[in-house]
Design an enzyme around this catalytic site. Structure first.
Site, PDB file in Angstrom:
ATOM      1  N   CYS A 173      59.644 -53.063  19.750  1.00 33.76           N
ATOM      2  CA  CYS A 173      60.716 -53.273  20.839  1.00 33.76           C
ATOM      3  C   CYS A 173      60.284 -54.282  21.612  1.00 33.76           C
ATOM      4  O   CYS A 173      58.871 -54.682  21.658  1.00 33.76           O
ATOM      5  CB  CYS A 173      61.004 -51.961  21.544  1.00 33.76           C
ATOM      6  SG  CYS A 173      61.789 -50.688  20.642  1.00 33.76           S
ATOM      7  N   GLU A 219      59.943 -54.383  24.543  1.00 32.92           N
ATOM      8  CA  GLU A 219      59.034 -53.961  25.766  1.00 32.92           C
ATOM      9  C   GLU A 219      57.638 -53.742  25.264  1.00 32.92           C
ATOM     10  O   GLU A 219      56.598 -54.026  25.821  1.00 32.92           O
ATOM     11  CB  GLU A 219      59.520 -52.440  26.139  1.00 32.92           C
ATOM     12  CG  GLU A 219      60.794 -52.380  26.749  1.00 32.92           C
ATOM     13  CD  GLU A 219      62.092 -52.336  25.849  1.00 32.92           C
ATOM     14  OE1 GLU A 219      63.129 -52.033  26.255  1.00 32.92           O
ATOM     15  OE2 GLU A 219      61.953 -52.587  24.762  1.00 32.92           O
ATOM     16  N   CYS A 228      60.707 -46.510  25.041  1.00 30.50           N
ATOM     17  CA  CYS A 228      59.986 -47.881  25.765  1.00 30.50           C
ATOM     18  C   CYS A 228      60.005 -47.285  27.385  1.00 30.50           C
ATOM     19  O   CYS A 228      59.196 -48.063  28.178  1.00 30.50           O
ATOM     20  CB  CYS A 228      61.360 -48.919  25.573  1.00 30.50           C
ATOM     21  SG  CYS A 228      61.094 -49.716  23.997  1.00 30.50           S
ATOM     22  N   CYS A 270      65.280 -47.797  25.711  1.00 28.77           N
ATOM     23  CA  CYS A 270      65.312 -46.294  25.159  1.00 28.77           C
ATOM     24  C   CYS A 270      64.088 -45.387  25.790  1.00 28.77           C
ATOM     25  O   CYS A 270      63.479 -45.996  26.577  1.00 28.77           O
ATOM     26  CB  CYS A 270      65.099 -46.571  23.555  1.00 28.77           C
ATOM     27  SG  CYS A 270      63.396 -47.012  23.019  1.00 28.77           S
ATOM     28  N   ASN A 303      61.712 -58.481  20.636  1.00 28.45           N
ATOM     29  CA  ASN A 303      61.695 -57.319  19.418  1.00 28.45           C
ATOM     30  C   ASN A 303      61.230 -58.012  18.066  1.00 28.45           C
ATOM     31  O   ASN A 303      61.743 -59.294  17.802  1.00 28.45           O
ATOM     32  CB  ASN A 303      63.052 -56.563  19.282  1.00 28.45           C
ATOM     33  CG  ASN A 303      64.256 -57.249  18.972  1.00 28.45           C
ATOM     34  OD1 ASN A 303      64.419 -58.254  19.624  1.00 28.45           O
ATOM     35  ND2 ASN A 303      65.178 -56.593  18.261  1.00 28.45           N
ATOM     36  N   VAL A 304      60.590 -57.418  17.445  1.00 31.56           N
ATOM     37  CA  VAL A 304      60.151 -57.800  16.028  1.00 31.56           C
ATOM     38  C   VAL A 304      60.415 -56.865  15.121  1.00 31.56           C
ATOM     39  O   VAL A 304      59.817 -55.525  15.214  1.00 31.56           O
ATOM     40  CB  VAL A 304      58.703 -58.247  16.050  1.00 31.56           C
ATOM     41  CG1 VAL A 304      58.188 -58.707  14.681  1.00 31.56           C
ATOM     42  CG2 VAL A 304      58.468 -59.479  17.061  1.00 31.56           C
ATOM     43  N   GLU A 305      61.441 -56.987  14.136  1.00 33.92           N
ATOM     44  CA  GLU A 305      61.740 -55.848  12.992  1.00 33.92           C
ATOM     45  C   GLU A 305      61.125 -56.110  12.031  1.00 33.92           C
ATOM     46  O   GLU A 305      60.211 -56.864  11.822  1.00 33.92           O
ATOM     47  CB  GLU A 305      63.034 -56.210  12.577  1.00 33.92           C
ATOM     48  CG  GLU A 305      64.260 -55.814  13.803  1.00 33.92           C
ATOM     49  CD  GLU A 305      65.648 -56.007  13.588  1.00 33.92           C
ATOM     50  OE1 GLU A 305      66.536 -55.677  14.507  1.00 33.92           O
ATOM     51  OE2 GLU A 305      66.063 -56.563  12.571  1.00 33.92           O
TER      52      GLU A 305
END
Length: 132
Positions: A55, A57, A91, A88, A44-46
């Site tokens: 996400c 995925e 994803c 989720c 994940n990369v916020e």
């Protein structure tokens, strides 16, 4: 095809170690076996604008596409502690788009097929059936 779930979890955990999660503090890593035997992964990369974070995925599917495409056969994702977590709904749809029929997911309640975790999904196979 034999699936080494332990090896997939290790790859997912390695990916979670590269996550960029300064806002949630919740790193996630994902790994999947491709139908040609490759393993792809993502983290994940916020983003400060929360809604545009990516996400794990998303990163995995980008990795899949960038390294030659193919269909996902088996998938797992873990949190920063290495615990298996459930993708989720968004994803799951992303995974379905790139899945082989009957793709397996390691979930918090055991191994499930993509059809079990996203029943009656709409995707590329539906479009192929209705194209003129």
């Amino acid at each position: 095809m034999d699936i080494d779930w332990g090896a997939l979890r290790v790859k997912a955990a390695e990916a979670s170690g590269r996550a960029y999660a300064p806002y949630s503090g919740y790193p996630v890593g994902a790994a999947a076996l491709v139908d040609d035997g490759r393993v792809v992964s993502g983290c994940n990369v916020e983003n400060a604008s929360y809604g545009v974070g990516l996400c794990a995925e998303c990163g995995l599917v980008s990795n899949l596409t960038m390294t030659g495409g193919g269909r996902l056969v088996a998938f797992t994702c873990v949190n920063g502690a290495g615990d298996v977590i459930m993708p989720c709904g968004r994803c799951r749809q992303l995974l379905f788009e790139h899945s082989a029929e009957g793709m397996l997911l390691e979930t918090v309640s055991g191994i499930r097929t993509i059809d079990e975790v996203l029943p009656d999904a709409f995707g590329p196979r539906d479009l192929e059936m209705t194209s003129p």
